[in-house]
Design a protein around this motif. Structure first.
Motif, PDB file in Angstrom:
ATOM      1  N   GLU A 523       0.824  -1.209   0.000  1.00 43.11           N
ATOM      2  CA  GLU A 523       0.000   0.000   0.000  1.00 43.11           C
ATOM      3  C   GLU A 523       0.860   1.260   0.000  1.00 43.11           C
ATOM      4  OE1 GLU A 523      -2.660  -0.219   3.280  1.00 43.11           O
ATOM      5  OE2 GLU A 523      -3.981  -1.695   2.336  1.00 43.11           O
ATOM      6  N   TYR A 524       1.978   1.217   0.729  1.00 48.16           N
ATOM      7  CA  TYR A 524       2.873   2.372   0.728  1.00 48.16           C
ATOM      8  C   TYR A 524       3.405   2.642  -0.678  1.00 48.16           C
ATOM      9  CZ  TYR A 524       7.110   5.127   1.306  1.00 48.16           C
ATOM     10  OH  TYR A 524       8.089   6.081   1.170  1.00 48.16           O
ATOM     11  N   LEU A 525       3.888   1.608  -1.334  1.00 47.28           N
ATOM     12  CA  LEU A 525       4.433   1.773  -2.677  1.00 47.28           C
ATOM     13  C   LEU A 525       3.354   2.201  -3.665  1.00 47.28           C
ATOM     14  CD1 LEU A 525       6.706  -1.398  -2.696  1.00 47.28           C
ATOM     15  CD2 LEU A 525       7.474   0.977  -2.538  1.00 47.28           C
ATOM     16  N   ASN A 526       2.154   1.689  -3.491  1.00 44.10           N
ATOM     17  CA  ASN A 526       1.057   2.036  -4.382  1.00 44.10           C
ATOM     18  C   ASN A 526       0.673   3.512  -4.272  1.00 44.10           C
ATOM     19  OD1 ASN A 526      -1.241   1.117  -6.167  1.00 44.10           O
ATOM     20  ND2 ASN A 526      -2.421   1.914  -4.448  1.00 44.10           N
ATOM     21  N   GLY A 527       0.982   4.125  -3.137  1.00 43.91           N
ATOM     22  CA  GLY A 527       0.657   5.529  -2.947  1.00 43.91           C
ATOM     23  C   GLY A 527       1.730   6.497  -3.423  1.00 43.91           C
ATOM     24  N   LEU A 528       2.866   5.972  -3.893  1.00 47.48           N
ATOM     25  CA  LEU A 528       3.953   6.837  -4.353  1.00 47.48           C
ATOM     26  C   LEU A 528       3.679   7.382  -5.750  1.00 47.48           C
ATOM     27  CD1 LEU A 528       7.081   4.741  -3.279  1.00 47.48           C
ATOM     28  CD2 LEU A 528       6.148   6.766  -2.132  1.00 47.48           C
ATOM     29  N   PRO A 529       4.205   8.553  -6.070  1.00 53.06           N
ATOM     30  CA  PRO A 529       4.163   9.012  -7.456  1.00 53.06           C
ATOM     31  C   PRO A 529       4.879   8.004  -8.357  1.00 53.06           C
ATOM     32  CG  PRO A 529       4.855  10.776  -5.994  1.00 53.06           C
ATOM     33  CD  PRO A 529       4.853   9.526  -5.172  1.00 53.06           C
ATOM     34  N   LEU A 530       4.350   7.811  -9.555  1.00 49.99           N
ATOM     35  CA  LEU A 530       4.954   6.837 -10.461  1.00 49.99           C
ATOM     36  C   LEU A 530       6.411   7.166 -10.761  1.00 49.99           C
ATOM     37  CD1 LEU A 530       2.078   6.152 -13.006  1.00 49.99           C
ATOM     38  CD2 LEU A 530       3.093   4.535 -11.396  1.00 49.99           C
ATOM     39  N   ALA A 531       6.750   8.446 -10.722  1.00 46.71           N
ATOM     40  CA  ALA A 531       8.133   8.832 -11.022  1.00 46.71           C
ATOM     41  C   ALA A 531       9.112   8.162 -10.071  1.00 46.71           C
ATOM     42  CB  ALA A 531       8.280  10.346 -10.945  1.00 46.71           C
ATOM     43  N   LEU A 532       8.717   7.996  -8.820  1.00 46.47           N
ATOM     44  CA  LEU A 532       9.616   7.383  -7.853  1.00 46.47           C
ATOM     45  C   LEU A 532       9.819   5.898  -8.120  1.00 46.47           C
ATOM     46  CD1 LEU A 532       8.424   9.081  -4.552  1.00 46.47           C
ATOM     47  CD2 LEU A 532      10.661   9.339  -5.629  1.00 46.47           C
ATOM     48  N   LEU A 533       8.870   5.292  -8.788  1.00 44.68           N
ATOM     49  CA  LEU A 533       8.969   3.868  -9.092  1.00 44.68           C
ATOM     50  C   LEU A 533       9.579   3.606 -10.457  1.00 44.68           C
ATOM     51  CD1 LEU A 533       5.434   2.799  -7.818  1.00 44.68           C
ATOM     52  CD2 LEU A 533       7.604   2.107  -6.806  1.00 44.68           C
ATOM     53  N   ASN A 534       9.528   4.599 -11.331  1.00 47.87           N
ATOM     54  CA  ASN A 534       9.850   4.308 -12.725  1.00 47.87           C
ATOM     55  C   ASN A 534      10.796   5.303 -13.377  1.00 47.87           C
ATOM     56  OD1 ASN A 534       9.077   2.369 -14.867  1.00 47.87           O
ATOM     57  ND2 ASN A 534       8.371   4.208 -15.936  1.00 47.87           N
ATOM     58  N   ASP A 535      11.225   6.327 -12.643  1.00 49.80           N
ATOM     59  CA  ASP A 535      12.027   7.388 -13.267  1.00 49.80           C
ATOM     60  C   ASP A 535      13.511   7.038 -13.234  1.00 49.80           C
ATOM     61  OD1 ASP A 535      12.578   9.742 -14.534  1.00 49.80           O
ATOM     62  OD2 ASP A 535      12.553  10.961 -12.712  1.00 49.80           O
ATOM     63  N   HIS A 536      13.852   5.913 -13.839  1.00 50.22           N
ATOM     64  CA  HIS A 536      15.245   5.490 -13.916  1.00 50.22           C
ATOM     65  C   HIS A 536      15.364   4.487 -15.050  1.00 50.22           C
ATOM     66  CE1 HIS A 536      19.172   3.828 -12.766  1.00 50.22           C
ATOM     67  NE2 HIS A 536      19.328   4.927 -12.033  1.00 50.22           N
ATOM     68  N   PRO A 537      16.477   4.509 -15.791  1.00 50.71           N
ATOM     69  CA  PRO A 537      16.613   3.553 -16.905  1.00 50.71           C
ATOM     70  C   PRO A 537      16.571   2.093 -16.471  1.00 50.71           C
ATOM     71  CG  PRO A 537      18.264   5.297 -17.060  1.00 50.71           C
ATOM     72  CD  PRO A 537      17.611   5.446 -15.726  1.00 50.71           C
ATOM     73  N   ARG A 538      16.968   1.833 -15.232  1.00 46.55           N
ATOM     74  CA  ARG A 538      17.013   0.461 -14.760  1.00 46.55           C
ATOM     75  C   ARG A 538      15.752   0.155 -13.948  1.00 46.55           C
ATOM     76  NH1 ARG A 538      22.494  -0.785 -12.026  1.00 46.55           N
ATOM     77  NH2 ARG A 538      21.739   0.870 -10.674  1.00 46.55           N
ATOM     78  N   GLU A 539      15.186  -1.027 -14.183  1.00 46.46           N
ATOM     79  CA  GLU A 539      13.945  -1.379 -13.492  1.00 46.46           C
ATOM     80  C   GLU A 539      14.180  -1.552 -11.999  1.00 46.46           C
ATOM     81  OE1 GLU A 539      15.815  -5.266 -13.453  1.00 46.46           O
ATOM     82  OE2 GLU A 539      15.649  -3.793 -15.079  1.00 46.46           O
TER      83      GLU A 539
END
Length: 633
Positions: A523-539
């Protein structure tokens, strides 16, 4: 982790023999003890098989202090010692040391509200003798199974469908459930078997004088749509720290048990992270188990050895050949009670057997990290396209023009199964290859299904029906497009196929704990802005940074590689022979929805299958082999 059975009769007393037969079929889930109980009124029968994790004397059903309630539980509740102490302080008296008993006393105090306090993976049934009501619940992500059926004036529930058959529920195919599986859109409410359904994840089932009804008690919260630029570096640092705290807590709680807890590792980031943190929770070396393959192009055991060595683990590699996979494919299908698209299931089944033979009955694994941290390619692509927020005029025009196009131009087979999804394929920010592979696979499946079976679904679009149901239930419009895609994944392929690993592990009495699916962390991760989860070339960059202190450099730098198991197409040998023998046998000919002649023609043409098509053909044939195994019982 155990096996549970419940029978609620509306027409006379429950047959104790049916309860015993059903419970006996689940002995593999709980090899340490078996007990059945029929209520004084005769209205309900409960059965339980015990796998000892916390309390060797924790046989079930467990009665409440006044004897009014009885509970049977399959699963584990984490942080149970704290909750037990609070319940004891409120005056509750415990009969066992089992974590299962906290659910009973919480239910006494809170009713269905007890579920808000429970953290773990579980399915349980509570019978109230005074009111004549039955209450059942399944965990938030559907990690533990719970099947049910109504037949002959009775309600049946069990951890596996085979127990319902043993109790007297007739065995047969649910053609709509099968169709959803074949077109890669399995329904979380259905099974492959006629009349047998599943309690969906995050739901309760209530039964009594008013019949049977399902109610949702939890759903993944809809995060606020996120867009704009990346947060400041300090904000990302705070996020890393909080992610590390929650990840460590989830793993630490799952290390609490009355038996040693090991780890399943592949050498990738997810499982290596779990092992690295687990190693800090104990002074003794953690036991780690890896599946490897004799065919080197599929073997990843070298990476697992690196991760195990860095964590000081006691490491075992189970190396499998094609003959091992062929010999045990049918065993895996019968236990999983699902269609297998590849040989992963047989590999997992054999790995669990080795874990048990090594003396372990509880291990952790890394499943769920790709969902929690947007590790899949299709989620990353969708998340990237979601950045910027809102729908501008150009995007609106693109969507409108896309919906007016003929989907057959790009995905004719996909359009034949789901015109809605074929149109969506032109719009979704996902790799085109995803839909190309799906379209090709659906074409193969249609070619081997009987015409009568396919005609029964003329005008029925399974993907559109599924999306509409989710949209009504989950307020999808309030979620980012990428999180809409995640939600749909969690409630289809994920819970129906990936989580079938429970039955493969429990075939040998091995429970697998999944810290990345701890709902506090998720739930914590689901509430983060997508940029924090995906704003990097590496997964999964956020996860890499969060677990950096616990993993070696080789794992931190490793690029994600999908776990692959050996295929049968294109290689002569035991797997090829298994498919030929199984798919030309009498069991497949008896399947009402398969054209056995068309399957024979596919088998005859295997020598001419191109390299690019081998994956789809392999999946098709293994699914058909699964059907033949289940048809034969």
């Amino acid at each position: 982790m155990c096996g549970i059975v419940a029978i609620l009769s509306r027409n006379g007393p429950v047959d104790p023999g049916a309860v015993r037969r059903a419970t006996r079929t689940l002995r593999h889930r709980g090899p340490d003890a078996e007990r059945t109980w029929v209520s004084p009124s005769g209205r309900v029968g409960l059965g339980h098989t015990l796998l000892v994790i916390n309390d060797p004397e924790g046989v079930q059903p467990i009665a409440s202090e006044d004897g009014r309630l009885r509970i049977i539980v399959n699963g584990q509740f984490y942080d149970f010692r704290r909750i037990r102490a609070e319940l004891e302080a409120r005056g509750h008296r415990f009969r066992t040391r089992s974590d299962s008993e906290i659910a009973l006393h919480l239910y006494e105090d809170l009713g269905a509200g007890c579920l808000e306090q429970l953290r773990g993976q579980f399915a349980f049934v509570i019978w109230d003798e005074e009111t004549g009501r039955l209450f059942a619940a399944r965990d938030r992500f559907g990690l533990k199974p719970l099947f049910y059926a109504e037949h002959g004036g009775a309600l049946y529930l069990a951890s596996e469908a085979k127990a319902l058959f043993a109790a007297g529920v007739p065995r047969g195919w649910d053609e709509r459930g099968v169709y959803h599986w074949l077109v890669a859109c399995p329904d979380e409410r259905r099974s492959l078997f006629r009349g047998i359904r599943q309690v969906p994840p995050g739901h309760v089932l209530r039964a009594g004088g008013g019949g049977v009804r399902l109610e949702r008690y939890w759903d993944l919260p809809a995060a606020r749509p996120s867009g704009g630029s990346s947060p400041a570096a300090a904000s990302f640092g705070d996020t890393v720290e909080r992610t590390r705290e929650l990840t460590e807590e989830a793993i630490r709680l799952r290390m609490v048990a009355g038996v040693p807890v090991g780890c399943l590792i592949s050498g990738g980031l997810d499982s290596s992270s779990v092992l690295g943190v687990a190693a800090t929770c104990t002074d003794a070396p953690v036991a780690a188990f890896t599946v490897g393959f004799e065919r080197r192009e599929f073997d990843e055991s070298d990476g697992a050895r690196e991760a195990a060595a860095a964590a000081g683990a006691d490491h075992t590699v189970v190396t499998l050949g094609d003959a091992d996979l062929a010999d045990h494919f049918a065993d895996a299908v019968r236990h999983a009670e699902t269609l297998q698209y590849n040989t992963h299931g047989a590999a997992r089944y054999l790995l669990a057997r080795q874990v048990r033979e090594a003396g372990y009955r509880s291990v952790m694994a890394g499943e769920g990290a790709d969902e929690a941290f947007f590790g899949y390619e299709f989620l990353r692509a969708a998340a990237g396209a979601s950045r910027g927020g809102g729908l501008g005029p150009r995007k609106i025009l693109r969507i409108l023009s896309g919906l007016l196009r003929s989907p057959r131009r790009h995905h004719p087979t996909l359009a034949a199964v789901s015109p809605w999804l074929a149109r969506l394929a032109l719009l979704l920010p996902t790799p085109p290859s995803l839909f190309t592979r799906l379209s090709g696979g659906l074409g193969l499946i249609q070619s081997v299904c009987s015409r009568d079976f396919l005609r029964g679904f003329d005008g029925y679009d399974p993907y559109r029906a599924y999306y509409r149901r989710c949209k009504e239930a989950a307020a999808l419009s309030r979620r980012d497009p990428a999180r809409q895609l995640l939600y749909l994944w969690l409630h289809s392929i994920f819970v129906n196929y990936h989580m079938a690993a429970d039955r493969l592990d429990m075939a040998h009495g091995v429970e697998v704990r999944l810290p990345f699916l701890d709902h506090h962390l998720f739930e914590y991760l689901n509430g983060l802005p997508l940029a924090l989860l995906n704003d990097h070339p590496r997964e999964k960059h956020l996860l890499r940074e969060a677990v950096r202190p616990h993993i070696p450099d080789a794992v931190y730098d490793r690029v994600k590689r999908p776990f692959m198991a050996p295929s049968a197409v294109g290689v002569e040998g035991p797997l090829h022979d298994f498919l030929q023998d199984t798919l030309r046998g009498e069991a497949l000919k008896a399947v009402p929805f398969v054209d056995a002649g068309a399957v024979g023609r596919v088998l005859d043409g295997l020598g001419g299958v191109g390299v690019g098509d081998r994956g789809s053909v392999d999946s098709l044939l293994l699914m058909l082999a699964s059907v033949a195994v289940l048809e034969g019982g």
